[in-house]
Design a protein around this motif. Sequence first.
Motif, PDB file in Angstrom:
ATOM      1  N   PRO A  51       0.773  -1.239   0.000  1.00 46.35           N
ATOM      2  CA  PRO A  51       0.000   0.000   0.000  1.00 46.35           C
ATOM      3  C   PRO A  51       0.808   1.296   0.000  1.00 46.35           C
ATOM      4  CG  PRO A  51      -0.379  -1.268   2.016  1.00 46.35           C
ATOM      5  CD  PRO A  51       0.553  -2.048   1.168  1.00 46.35           C
ATOM      6  N   PHE A  52       2.117   1.211   0.186  1.00 46.16           N
ATOM      7  CA  PHE A  52       2.917   2.431   0.198  1.00 46.16           C
ATOM      8  C   PHE A  52       4.005   2.404  -0.865  1.00 46.16           C
ATOM      9  CE2 PHE A  52       1.058   1.993   4.397  1.00 46.16           C
ATOM     10  CZ  PHE A  52       0.340   3.173   4.438  1.00 46.16           C
ATOM     11  N   ILE A  57       1.869   4.435  -6.670  1.00 46.42           N
ATOM     12  CA  ILE A  57       1.080   5.638  -6.386  1.00 46.42           C
ATOM     13  C   ILE A  57       1.284   6.665  -7.498  1.00 46.42           C
ATOM     14  CG2 ILE A  57       0.843   7.598  -4.800  1.00 46.42           C
ATOM     15  CD1 ILE A  57       1.575   5.504  -2.541  1.00 46.42           C
ATOM     16  N   ASN A  78      -3.510  13.350  -2.004  1.00 47.25           N
ATOM     17  CA  ASN A  78      -3.806  13.935  -0.694  1.00 47.25           C
ATOM     18  C   ASN A  78      -3.966  12.859   0.376  1.00 47.25           C
ATOM     19  OD1 ASN A  78      -3.730  16.528  -1.694  1.00 47.25           O
ATOM     20  ND2 ASN A  78      -5.949  16.732  -1.850  1.00 47.25           N
ATOM     21  N   PHE A  79      -4.500  11.722  -0.012  1.00 48.92           N
ATOM     22  CA  PHE A  79      -4.653  10.617   0.923  1.00 48.92           C
ATOM     23  C   PHE A  79      -3.284  10.132   1.410  1.00 48.92           C
ATOM     24  CE2 PHE A  79      -4.659   6.004   1.613  1.00 48.92           C
ATOM     25  CZ  PHE A  79      -5.549   5.912   2.668  1.00 48.92           C
ATOM     26  N   TYR A  80      -2.320  10.068   0.508  1.00 49.85           N
ATOM     27  CA  TYR A  80      -1.007   9.508   0.855  1.00 49.85           C
ATOM     28  C   TYR A  80      -0.036  10.512   1.470  1.00 49.85           C
ATOM     29  CZ  TYR A  80      -2.104   5.021  -1.113  1.00 49.85           C
ATOM     30  OH  TYR A  80      -2.666   3.797  -1.333  1.00 49.85           O
ATOM     31  N   PRO A  82      -0.004  12.645   4.008  1.00 48.87           N
ATOM     32  CA  PRO A  82       0.257  12.674   5.460  1.00 48.87           C
ATOM     33  C   PRO A  82       0.775  11.355   6.044  1.00 48.87           C
ATOM     34  CG  PRO A  82      -2.105  12.614   5.043  1.00 48.87           C
ATOM     35  CD  PRO A  82      -1.429  12.692   3.708  1.00 48.87           C
ATOM     36  N   LYS A  83       0.849  10.310   5.239  1.00 51.38           N
ATOM     37  CA  LYS A  83       1.251   8.994   5.765  1.00 51.38           C
ATOM     38  C   LYS A  83       2.702   9.016   6.234  1.00 51.38           C
ATOM     39  CE  LYS A  83      -2.709   7.189   4.653  1.00 51.38           C
ATOM     40  NZ  LYS A  83      -3.716   6.930   5.629  1.00 51.38           N
ATOM     41  N   GLN A  84       2.912   8.518   7.432  1.00 49.98           N
ATOM     42  CA  GLN A  84       4.247   8.521   8.041  1.00 49.98           C
ATOM     43  C   GLN A  84       5.169   7.442   7.470  1.00 49.98           C
ATOM     44  OE1 GLN A  84       5.218  11.021  10.064  1.00 49.98           O
ATOM     45  NE2 GLN A  84       3.210  11.812   9.510  1.00 49.98           N
ATOM     46  N   GLU A  85       4.626   6.552   6.682  1.00 48.67           N
ATOM     47  CA  GLU A  85       5.425   5.456   6.127  1.00 48.67           C
ATOM     48  C   GLU A  85       6.442   5.938   5.084  1.00 48.67           C
ATOM     49  OE1 GLU A  85       1.812   3.622   7.841  1.00 48.67           O
ATOM     50  OE2 GLU A  85       2.191   5.392   6.632  1.00 48.67           O
ATOM     51  N   PHE A  86       6.276   7.162   4.588  1.00 44.61           N
ATOM     52  CA  PHE A  86       7.160   7.679   3.558  1.00 44.61           C
ATOM     53  C   PHE A  86       8.357   8.415   4.152  1.00 44.61           C
ATOM     54  CE2 PHE A  86       3.008   7.559   1.392  1.00 44.61           C
ATOM     55  CZ  PHE A  86       3.348   6.678   0.375  1.00 44.61           C
ATOM     56  N   ARG A  91       8.144  11.519   0.182  1.00 45.88           N
ATOM     57  CA  ARG A  91       7.054  12.489   0.346  1.00 45.88           C
ATOM     58  C   ARG A  91       7.275  13.680  -0.597  1.00 45.88           C
ATOM     59  NH1 ARG A  91       6.498  12.439   5.428  1.00 45.88           N
ATOM     60  NH2 ARG A  91       4.572  11.274   5.476  1.00 45.88           N
TER      61      ARG A  91
END
Length: 194
Positions: A51-52, A57, A78-80, A82-86, A91
């Motif tokens: 998913p990341f 993406i 926009n969904f991705y 803020p994800k901290q996995e990046f 990012r």
Amino acid sequence: QSISLRNRIISGSNSKELLFLNYFKIGDFYLDTKNIKEAIISFKKALEISPFSLNVIQKLSNLYILEGRATEAISFLNFYLPKQEFKPAERAKLYFERGKILKSDFKKTHEAYQNYEEALKLDPDFLLCHEQFVFLFMEEGALKKAIPSLVYLVKKSKEPAKWALILSDYYHSRNTDLSLQYALLAFENKEYRH
């Protein structure tokens, strides 16, 4: 035919990594053959597994653009964001992608500028973003704002002469005695004044 191809991928994949790779490759195949809908389906399947995946993406957001779904591409990014996995550099690429869409599809230059700026904060060595920054300001007739990116590109890009010429033309058009060498020296010594 598309369904049977995907079924063969599923049955021949004995690990998540291999399944992801196969969906990714089939998505690329469909993209190369201009079958956008099937490419989207395959990349979405790959994204379900990983998913990341930044590559997936980016490909999906670009495919949405090709289908004329720019608003969906922005929402997707926009969904991705803020994800901290990046990691910061990853990012930065998401901000860059969003900036490109805002500029090209929505003609929102200021918002594109903000996204490029955010990308460069996260990854100051992001060459492609520096280039887009320069082009953005050239289009707006505000090249002075892009001088730090131009200087960076003169120093770091594979085509320094291209960027040096733009910088040189800028100073020449201002009828200044400031030579390119002095501009670079002044910038390096932090004596450059805007």
